[in-house]
Design an enzyme around this catalytic site. Structure first.
Site, PDB file in Angstrom:
ATOM      1  N   LEU A 182      55.802  36.886  80.983  1.00 64.22           N
ATOM      2  CA  LEU A 182      55.646  35.729  80.407  1.00 64.22           C
ATOM      3  C   LEU A 182      54.783  35.499  81.258  1.00 64.22           C
ATOM      4  O   LEU A 182      54.629  34.762  81.981  1.00 64.22           O
ATOM      5  CB  LEU A 182      56.538  34.752  79.629  1.00 64.22           C
ATOM      6  CG  LEU A 182      56.483  33.879  79.015  1.00 64.22           C
ATOM      7  CD1 LEU A 182      55.391  34.904  77.418  1.00 64.22           C
ATOM      8  CD2 LEU A 182      57.525  32.819  78.930  1.00 64.22           C
TER       9      LEU A 182
ATOM     10  N   GLU B 135      62.996  59.716  50.322  1.00 59.73           N
ATOM     11  CA  GLU B 135      62.773  61.156  51.113  1.00 59.73           C
ATOM     12  C   GLU B 135      63.278  61.105  51.892  1.00 59.73           C
ATOM     13  O   GLU B 135      62.789  60.165  53.353  1.00 59.73           O
ATOM     14  CB  GLU B 135      61.141  61.045  51.110  1.00 59.73           C
ATOM     15  CG  GLU B 135      60.627  62.471  52.437  1.00 59.73           C
ATOM     16  CD  GLU B 135      59.132  62.482  51.537  1.00 59.73           C
ATOM     17  OE1 GLU B 135      58.799  61.593  52.161  1.00 59.73           O
ATOM     18  OE2 GLU B 135      58.338  63.323  52.452  1.00 59.73           O
TER      19      GLU B 135
ATOM     20  N   LYS C   3      59.642  69.569  47.517  1.00 62.83           N
ATOM     21  CA  LYS C   3      57.662  68.853  47.826  1.00 62.83           C
ATOM     22  C   LYS C   3      57.120  69.511  47.631  1.00 62.83           C
ATOM     23  O   LYS C   3      56.941  70.673  48.126  1.00 62.83           O
ATOM     24  CB  LYS C   3      58.334  68.012  48.945  1.00 62.83           C
ATOM     25  CG  LYS C   3      57.281  67.630  48.910  1.00 62.83           C
ATOM     26  CD  LYS C   3      56.975  66.474  50.290  1.00 62.83           C
ATOM     27  CE  LYS C   3      55.943  65.636  50.549  1.00 62.83           C
ATOM     28  NZ  LYS C   3      56.418  64.667  52.008  1.00 62.83           N
TER      29      LYS C   3
ATOM     30  N   THR D 107      53.786  43.567  76.265  1.00 59.31           N
ATOM     31  CA  THR D 107      52.899  43.415  76.076  1.00 59.31           C
ATOM     32  C   THR D 107      51.455  43.935  75.443  1.00 59.31           C
ATOM     33  O   THR D 107      50.202  42.755  74.916  1.00 59.31           O
ATOM     34  CB  THR D 107      53.362  42.424  76.333  1.00 59.31           C
ATOM     35  OG1 THR D 107      52.702  42.335  77.932  1.00 59.31           O
ATOM     36  CG2 THR D 107      54.482  41.696  76.198  1.00 59.31           C
TER      37      THR D 107
ATOM     38  N   TYR E  84      48.220  65.375  58.382  1.00 58.05           N
ATOM     39  CA  TYR E  84      47.104  65.179  58.608  1.00 58.05           C
ATOM     40  C   TYR E  84      47.632  63.757  59.331  1.00 58.05           C
ATOM     41  O   TYR E  84      48.931  62.475  59.459  1.00 58.05           O
ATOM     42  CB  TYR E  84      46.933  64.673  58.057  1.00 58.05           C
ATOM     43  CG  TYR E  84      46.675  63.897  56.816  1.00 58.05           C
ATOM     44  CD1 TYR E  84      46.899  64.916  55.732  1.00 58.05           C
ATOM     45  CD2 TYR E  84      46.598  63.118  56.767  1.00 58.05           C
ATOM     46  CE1 TYR E  84      47.449  64.279  54.225  1.00 58.05           C
ATOM     47  CE2 TYR E  84      47.086  61.905  56.078  1.00 58.05           C
ATOM     48  CZ  TYR E  84      47.574  62.939  53.692  1.00 58.05           C
ATOM     49  OH  TYR E  84      48.017  61.904  53.166  1.00 58.05           O
TER      50      TYR E  84
ATOM     51  N   CYS F 278      57.410  62.220  47.608  1.00 55.98           N
ATOM     52  CA  CYS F 278      55.720  61.080  48.193  1.00 55.98           C
ATOM     53  C   CYS F 278      54.236  62.133  47.890  1.00 55.98           C
ATOM     54  O   CYS F 278      53.590  61.136  46.901  1.00 55.98           O
ATOM     55  CB  CYS F 278      56.064  61.328  49.144  1.00 55.98           C
ATOM     56  SG  CYS F 278      55.184  59.838  51.018  1.00 55.98           S
TER      57      CYS F 278
END
Lengths: 546, 546
Positions: free
Chosen positions: A294, A45, A116, A400, A122, A152
């Protein structure tokens, strides 16, 4: 007996790069013809613009660029594959209205366009912002088969499927850009099987692959027979061409069973989604690699493993930035993991900067006691260091923080929240542990002690996350009910959770919308990520309760 | 002769605070009855939830809370104003579908509901995400007049207006939540006059007031007669009740001319929008006040004036954070303005922190020359200082970058971009100058030299903005064509701009989407602000050109 070879082009278009996507499409048709002698090649698509193109659709230059692409495709493909039918997804203005289209190309001419009909508006989808719904089916006959073209949401909605079958389609051919969320592959197959059986027709489902901002597309293109059985399942998380041969007896088209990639386990699938999202964001944006803090904790440890799997160790740089509250085992575990994975590694103690800030602020703060200000300061000094390295070396800062932390605001704006992309943004802490354990079953990537020690932000002496939050299994259970389930506080309490915990968590979620609004994007892997999925006001007088 | 007194309730509901908005509505009806002997009181669109409620609409608890509010209103208002018709805006699930409703209350009973037919789903609006369109008119007879109820976009669309007139409406009563943008008041009146004349009916337009995240509502509620002439115009930027008396001769209802607030000049109107947006964000979020960096430049100088006008000098704290590149006149002008406006003022030199960072990074950066990394570092040290003051003292950091800078990324992420709210976010630099000059015509607020000196970020020796950008007149003209106009680079060049300038600017706009995505919210005052208005991918292969 008639037969037809259809090739599913499960590719990774770059949003906005119409010229590049067009060139790749032409090459894909060439390969489909050469390798598989394709009668039909089907793309995903909105392949030509990538999905979702968002407000690029509103640009004046969009239409002329698309027109040029369609002309180029027609001219070039006619030279090497004049008998191959190409089904291509793209947007287009027709009679002043914009549609989400699938065009059909054969022998140098565009023979028809399907618009389509079911436009999702939503969750993450905003298609009503851009498109008018189509109303008509498109059935194209080629090599003796009548192909019913759908896009789709049409397949999820169902009505366009029945319309296409009534219009005479033998095979339903659908173009998709179906964003991944956890457990979606199985959900799709159940639904598509229902649709196939409803109309007793085979269904072809071509999906895109790759990451685009917060969305990832998982591939896993499918062919189901008229009984809803899977005949062909393309790999997940891998671009490529997947052929399927259809044969007809008495006008009844049946896909021959072909390759059937196994449905991946949840942990593996989720991990691949995170790797794909990060890799594509970094590579498509042109960064040399990533730099990240880290800490010796599990979030950064898992993030480091994901980065290495996404980009290779030589494109990943880790920095340990200890302060007085950093435990010795944190330093040791960070160093151990960096060495284990072979990434660049530096240690930069933050005390000199923290002290300089404290001295500068001393007058202004005189008479005021210590509070989270001092914790945030440590976190922000780390953020400034990472951004300096990023600026100087062309590395993107990888963020992270996990979904549990983002939800309750257990993160420092402009501190540990700095960065371009966050692979864990939509991953609850309990899932962080599951993924870390799963990753270690593949090969050693995370020191065991990082997984087993109690989590701590290490911003104050002997601090543990559980000092200020419920345990993560309880926290995540409340969060899932509130965020994914839209349940009220009282309904969550009625489901068996502690009243104080629930009210505390729910208030924190609402109050921290301002932080999330300034957070980096990250991979969406649930049905309600903190991104375009969940649109909440910052100024918000809603109170928890019934 | 018949007559009818209608009161327009131009109020400022708090999004999500259904209980609080309900209580305020009941008080407004009481006052309308007491002060004006109102026959009808009309509220704004979605008043009970505030506008826009966004995904709060999806919460399980929304329906029971609304039901409770409607019951409370009915019971309480019946006691003191049983003959007053109340027209109230709220959302609601009806037969499983959600609608944007206007309910009509009389004598303790809800007599009818109108469902908005034209749902905007463009620019900042996402109404298709939440609502189904209504199909039926609602005409309610009261005190001898038939009131045709409509909601906002219905009036712009036109078809529901004609439908209501055909259904017998004498007076069109519209509930609105119409976000401000520059020059919108005049645009509205032209359109409403057209509608009034089309159906030869008077039009009542009730608008909301106040700021909600990036939107501001400007009030200026209106009554136009059947010829499209303005009979009553309520104040802009001020909450209150505005009565209008209608009289009928031969069934022809005519509004009697009443108060007509003048249409404000552009500068004044824009300035009020910025003040309102900032004030409501700070107050509705419960901050004690704001803290901001004062650099001696025009953006922070104008922002300081706006903050003082919004909150009062005692709630505004300014910090000058000089470094080696800060000119002596910058220090002097900042100090002068702080004194002029009477705000709290501190000076915190940043050299100690900048030097501590440089020393810590020296090893890692060895062999690499100076670049923008060092400039960003200065900006980020300032950001950390402001955030520390914010955390410690409960003051929100006010961000000061203008639209021209946000567009081309001439701002430092986590540096001068830190903060909760940015009054200038949607104000082009050329407008920053216009506003500064206009503000000084009201009273001295900005030292003259701040307005007349050449702009500089002062992050490097003798730096001026014009070193790396075209002059702001040219820059803003290109930006407006690209951002508001969606024009292509080549079309902008054809309109008379330099090729190199245009390509440079257009590339910068596209490349800096990632920065804007993490920027604080700010007041939207154009037709294309950097917020929900403009939805662009970060990963983006679009190239400038035709």
């Amino acid at each position: 007996m008639q037969d037809l070879t259809l090739v599913m082009a499960q590719l990774d278009p770059l949003v906005g790069d119409i010229a590049g996507n067009t060139a790749a499409a032409i090459e894909a048709v060439r390969e489909a013809k050469l390798e598989h002698d394709a009668d039909v090649v089907v793309f995903s698509e909105l392949y030509l613009t990538g999905y979702p193109p968002e407000d690029l659709l509103l640009r004046e230059a969009m239409e002329p660029r698309l027109a040029e692409a369609l002309t180029e495709m027609a001219q070039k493909i006619a030279k090497f594959a004049p008998q191959t039918l190409v089904v291509m997804g793209y947007p287009g203005l027709r009679d002043g209205q914009r549609y989400n289209l699938a065009g059909v190309l054969l022998g140098g001419e565009w023979r028809g366009e399907y618009a389509k009909q079911a436009l999702p508006n939503y969750q993450v989808f905003d298609e009503d912002r851009y498109f008018e719904p189509g109303t008509q089916p498109l059935v194209i006959e080629h090599a003796g088969a009548r192909l019913g073209i759908l896009i789709c949401e049409d397949l999820w909605d169902g009505a366009p499927v029945r319309q296409s079958a009534q219009a005479g389609a033998d095979i339903l051919v659908t173009l998709n850009a179906s964003p991944f969320h956890l457990d979606k592959p199985a959900e799709r197959e159940r639904l598509f099987a229902t649709r196939a059986r409803e109309v007793s027709r085979p269904v072809v489902y071509v999906n895109a692959i790759g990451g685009q901002d917060e969305l990832v597309f998982d591939g896993g293109s499918l062919v189901l027979d008229a009984q809803g059985e899977v005949a062909v399942r393309a790999p997940f998380w891998l671009a490529g061409l997947m052929p399927v041969r259809f044969v007809a007896a008495d006008g009844d088209w049946r896909p021959e069973p072909g390759e059937r990639e196994a449905l991946p386990e949840s942990e593996e699938n989720l991990y691949c989604a995170l790797v794909t999202g990060l890799r594509d964001y970094v590579n498509k944006s042109g960064f040399k690699g990533v730099v990240m803090g880290l800490s010796g904790g599990i979030d950064s440890a898992l993030s480091l493993a994901i980065a290495v799997d996404a980009l290779g160790a030589d494109r990943v740089h880790a920095v340990m930035m200890p302060y007085h509250y950093t435990a010795e085992i944190s330093r040791a575990d960070a160093a151990e993991q960096a060495q284990l994975l072979g990434v660049g590694y530096e240690v930069m103690p933050i005390a000199p900067m923290v002290e300089a800030f404290a001295a500068t602020l001393a007058d202004s703060f005189s008479g005021l006691g210590a509070d989270t200000t001092e914790e945030n300061l440590q976190s922000r000094v780390r953020g400034v260091l990472l951004m300096a390295i990023s600026n100087k070396k062309g590395l993107m800062v990888q963020t992270t923080g996990n979904k549990s932390e983002m939800a309750v605001g257990y993160a420092t704006l402009y501190g540990d929240m700095v960065g371009g992309y966050n692979a864990l943004k939509d991953v609850y802490k309990t899932w962080v542990y599951r993924l870390a354990r799963w990753r270690n079953t593949q090969s050693a990537a995370i020191p065991e002690r990082v997984i087993t020690r109690p989590p701590s932000a290490e911003l104050a002496p002997d601090q543990q996350d559980s000092d200020s939050l419920p345990g993560y299994d309880v926290l995540d259970a409340i969060l899932e009910r509130y965020i994914e389930g839209d349940m009220s506080a009282e309904a969550i309490i009625a489901a068996g959770y502690d009243r104080d915990d629930v009210y505390k968590v729910v208030k924190l979620v609402d109050r921290n919308e301002y932080k999330r609004r300034q957070a980096p994007v990250g991979v969406r892997v649930t049905l309600r990520g903190f991104g375009r999925d969940r649109r909440y006001p910052i100024v918000n007088g809603w109170q928890p309760g019934n």
